[in-house]
Design an enzyme around this catalytic site. Sequence first.
Site, PDB file in Angstrom:
ATOM      1  CD  GLU A 129     -42.316 -18.000 -16.536  1.00 30.71           C
ATOM      2  OE1 GLU A 129     -41.244 -17.384 -16.673  1.00 30.71           O
ATOM      3  OE2 GLU A 129     -42.462 -18.947 -15.778  1.00 30.71           O
ATOM      4  N   GLY A 269     -39.420  -9.776 -10.946  1.00 33.34           N
ATOM      5  CA  GLY A 269     -38.014  -9.392 -10.858  1.00 33.34           C
ATOM      6  C   GLY A 269     -37.333  -9.364 -12.213  1.00 33.34           C
ATOM      7  CB  ALA A 270     -35.241 -10.709 -13.987  1.00 33.02           C
ATOM      8  CG  MET A 271     -39.215 -13.377 -18.804  1.00 35.68           C
ATOM      9  SD  MET A 271     -39.949 -14.749 -17.856  1.00 35.68           S
ATOM     10  CE  MET A 271     -39.761 -16.080 -19.033  1.00 35.68           C
ATOM     11  CD  GLU A 272     -37.261 -17.931 -17.195  1.00 36.10           C
ATOM     12  OE1 GLU A 272     -37.384 -16.923 -16.473  1.00 36.10           O
ATOM     13  OE2 GLU A 272     -37.969 -18.948 -17.079  1.00 36.10           O
ATOM     14  CG  ASN A 273     -37.798 -13.099 -22.205  1.00 36.07           C
ATOM     15  OD1 ASN A 273     -38.863 -13.636 -21.981  1.00 36.07           O
ATOM     16  ND2 ASN A 273     -37.464 -11.932 -21.680  1.00 36.07           N
ATOM     17  CD  GLU A 306     -34.507 -14.355 -14.267  1.00 34.97           C
ATOM     18  OE1 GLU A 306     -34.991 -15.153 -15.079  1.00 34.97           O
ATOM     19  OE2 GLU A 306     -35.037 -14.105 -13.153  1.00 34.97           O
ATOM     20  CG  HIS A 309     -34.607 -19.693 -15.564  1.00 34.50           C
ATOM     21  ND1 HIS A 309     -35.218 -20.824 -15.077  1.00 34.50           N
ATOM     22  CD2 HIS A 309     -35.119 -18.655 -14.836  1.00 34.50           C
ATOM     23  CE1 HIS A 309     -36.058 -20.491 -14.091  1.00 34.50           C
ATOM     24  NE2 HIS A 309     -36.009 -19.181 -13.923  1.00 34.50           N
ATOM     25  CD  GLU A 328     -38.947 -19.856 -12.140  1.00 34.85           C
ATOM     26  OE1 GLU A 328     -37.921 -19.531 -11.517  1.00 34.85           O
ATOM     27  OE2 GLU A 328     -39.219 -19.414 -13.287  1.00 34.85           O
TER      28      GLU A 328
HETATM   29  N1  ARG Z   1     -39.544 -16.856 -14.850  1.00 31.48           N
HETATM   30  C1  ARG Z   1     -39.328 -15.627 -14.135  1.00 31.48           C
HETATM   31  C2  ARG Z   1     -38.287 -15.922 -13.089  1.00 31.48           C
HETATM   32  O1  ARG Z   1     -38.510 -16.444 -12.067  1.00 31.48           O
HETATM   33  C3  ARG Z   1     -40.549 -15.074 -13.515  1.00 31.48           C
HETATM   34  C4  ARG Z   1     -41.618 -14.647 -14.439  1.00 31.48           C
HETATM   35  C5  ARG Z   1     -42.919 -14.599 -13.782  1.00 31.48           C
HETATM   36  N2  ARG Z   1     -43.888 -13.845 -14.485  1.00 31.48           N
HETATM   37  C6  ARG Z   1     -45.173 -13.757 -14.164  1.00 31.48           C
HETATM   38  N3  ARG Z   1     -45.907 -12.967 -14.829  1.00 31.48           N
HETATM   39  N4  ARG Z   1     -45.715 -14.424 -13.218  1.00 31.48           N
HETATM   40  O2  ARG Z   1     -37.161 -15.767 -13.298  1.00 31.48           O
HETATM   41 ZN    ZN Z   2     -36.955 -18.138 -12.385  1.00 29.95          ZN
END
Ligand code: ARG
Ligand code: ZN
Length: 881
Positions: A129, A269-273, A306, A309, A328
């Site tokens: 993302e 911070g983190a990512m919801e894959n 996360e 999400h 978000e």
């Molecule tokens: N979707 C993620 C979150 O808010 C954030 C990822 C954003 N990444 C980026 N490269 N801008 O949980």
């Molecule tokens: Zn998020």
Amino acid sequence: KEKKRLDYRPPEYWIKKVDLDFDVHKDTTTVRSVLTCYRNRGSPSGADLVLHGEDLTLKEVKLNGKVLSEGAEGYGHDEDKQLVIRGKLLPADPDELFKVETTVAICPEKNFQLSGLYKSGGMYCTQCEAEGFRRITYFLDRPDVMSLYTVRVEASKSEYPVLLSNGNQISSGDAADGRHYASFEDPHPKPCYLFALVVGNLKSIHSDFTTTSGRKVRLEIFSEPHNVAKLDWAMESLKKAMKWDEEKFGREYDLDVFNIVAVDDFNMGAMENKGLNVFNTALILASPDTSTDADYERIMGVIAHEYFHNWTGNRVTCRDWFQLTLKEGLTVFRDQEFSRDMASAAVKRIEDIIMLRSRQFPEDAGPMAHPIRPESYIAMDNFYTATVYEKGAEVIRMYQTLLSKHGFRKGMDLYFTRHDGQAVTCDDFRAAMADANTSDLKQFERWYLQAGTPVVTVESASYDPSLKQFTIVVSQSTPATPGQAEKHPLHIPIKTGLLSKATGKELQPSMVLELKGEKETFVFDNVPEEPIASILRDFSAPCRLKFERSPDDLAFLMAHDTDDFNRWEAGQTLATIVIKDTYNKLSAGESPPALPGVFVEAWRKVLTATDIDRSLQTYSLRLPDEKTLIGEIAAPIAPDHLHNARQHVRKGLVEACKKELREVYDKLTQEVAAEGGVFKVDEPSIARRRLRNALLISMAVLQDPETVKLAVEHFETGLCMSDRISALYALADIPVAEREAVIQKFYGDSKDDKLKMCKWFAVQAQSDLPDTVERVKELMKHPDFELKNPNKLRAVVGAFANNNFHFHRKDGAGYSLVCDVIKEVDKLNPQMASRFAVFLAGWKNVEPVRSAMMKAQLERLRDTENLSNDTMEIVIKGLSG
Ligand code: ARG
Ligand code: ZN
């Protein structure tokens, strides 16, 4: 290069299925992908298939198994280096599936942008993302293209024993030359930004969770081996989040596995894959020795975020990136509600609003101001902002305030039934809320269209004893923002209550006034006596409230308001008046005024109170921070006067209440000692720690030898990171040998731990000492500093840029330091560089001498060769804004 929201067009082709094959070797990873595609019925037969790609070395292209050559009869590249498969080669029948197979080579080891597949320490991981997937393979890298994925990955078995991707593992085994493989299948269609791959030497903890409908989910959290002891809190948090989402929103998890991986190098911070969340180590590793109470809270919040999400983001995703706040804002709102339920609702609300005011309000008042749903962007990564996230969450909260909790839940249910499996828009969300409640939310759309923080003004508040009526006249306006001169009235919920002036008792419990016009009159009937109004309770809308009140009325509200948030807010408002007054005197070259007696006595009253929650007490003693105060003062700002004014008020309060401060501090210390000095994490212990640590930092403002001694003792006897880092903050501004000794000691205990080192860096970069700029330059040469690691960069340069006093040092040294870093970092990691450029972009709000120096640094950036799009977007908007 600018993209516009209203230019959205559906894609020419859809990708039904993706089969990926990763062959991971040192310095070269080969990615083979087979895309099963078909034409979108809405697009013309013969349309080219144009696939996004970035930093890929193309090896081969096949169409339906046949190798294509480059040229008019095969594939080509357009001006943006995208891969073009000529339309004339593709089936005329839109229902006919065809397969595009590409093989590319990539080099994760040299991917310092940390977008796509990259190496962090000894492991490979991904961040896709917003637009990182195109850095892995050629694809339709846009969120409305949702596909089913299978993934095969192969790597050295001894170096990388753990192989992970989204969904269920369907096979694994040994391969030639000491290698092994695993393959995965994700049964849920997803946009490519949710793809993830992890290859590493990892250890894990696992547990399980059974959903209400009986699905048994295996939960596993991975980290590098030396961190595996710090994962338990994250696991506990995850289970709480899973349970809460079932209870509050009826949302269950939908796979048999849920994996999380902690990585050291991560831009955000983190990512919801899907089924494989990836976390910055800073937001997942927890231990009393390395993490503060605030860290623990944040970790629980982000784990929940996360996880949430999975429904708000993954099952229902965004049609295009302009809709980012759809997932978000909503998910931040959900994590805020979760955290309110896990601990104190009032404390959480105050924390969230402190954050909103110090980070989002300045954004809304600066050159980057944008609506929560932006109208255009150059680099999407620049729009992962406090506006999209935090103001976005406030907008979601307003639906709940207007429709009630029950009505909001009905709207959520309808949103999920209508849109499960789809990529949708903010308008779809609003329509679900409106339809489920048969309510008109047309005007509410303006919250998505307009930038800027609205100002709500209470024009008059008057009581008519003969009619027993209380009348308030309220108006609204939103200041102009770049590119948006004209603003229209918003639909604003204003939670209001009335208190008896005589007894402080509630005469009218909270009710929601709906302000829709520019100016409206609200009449309360049957009000038996002259009341005092408590307006914008619980911060019911993301606005600035202008409401003239005497210090006595504010002190009254501080003592009596039945709304916890507004009780705190009254104190903040009073403090703001006092600091502003001091600032104005300092700016005029006069000496600062004496602190008003009501203010000092109100503060003393809070300090010595024994019947309020100690967390609330701590926040009530705290003065608004400089970033928040800036918004309350007419531009242009003199940052040094602002800093000095706030410090002056702090000192005045501490001097006036010195005796009580020490007494309360000592009492808390005795309580801790009486419990045998054991570290505890229950709410009362956390609240006590919070208060005791804050009191120490307050007392230290006097910089007297007695407090220095106390701070050293506080450090030595500290039970946890919260205690020790507070002692360090208390000493950080005092130029004494003890300060340096404690910093050395802390370093000795921290040098082997990256996250502790970040705290060590940050406390120094935030210091008040006159040579802070020079010390920050030294820190950047420290052997433990890493320019390539976002956490360390934030700890030194981010912390410094947020040090308002020294960033704005009179000679401009702070500006040139930050500019130099931006130039250097931009070559490695544009996303990080552009975040720092935002600090310089605020030049217009600062007094002329500094303003000119900031602008000159922006121009220096503009004239830099090969500046990234990310940074250039901020620089250009900064210069023109
Ligand atoms: N979707 C993620 C979150 O808010 C954030 C990822 C954003 N990444 C980026 N490269 N801008 O949980
Ligand atoms: Zn998020």
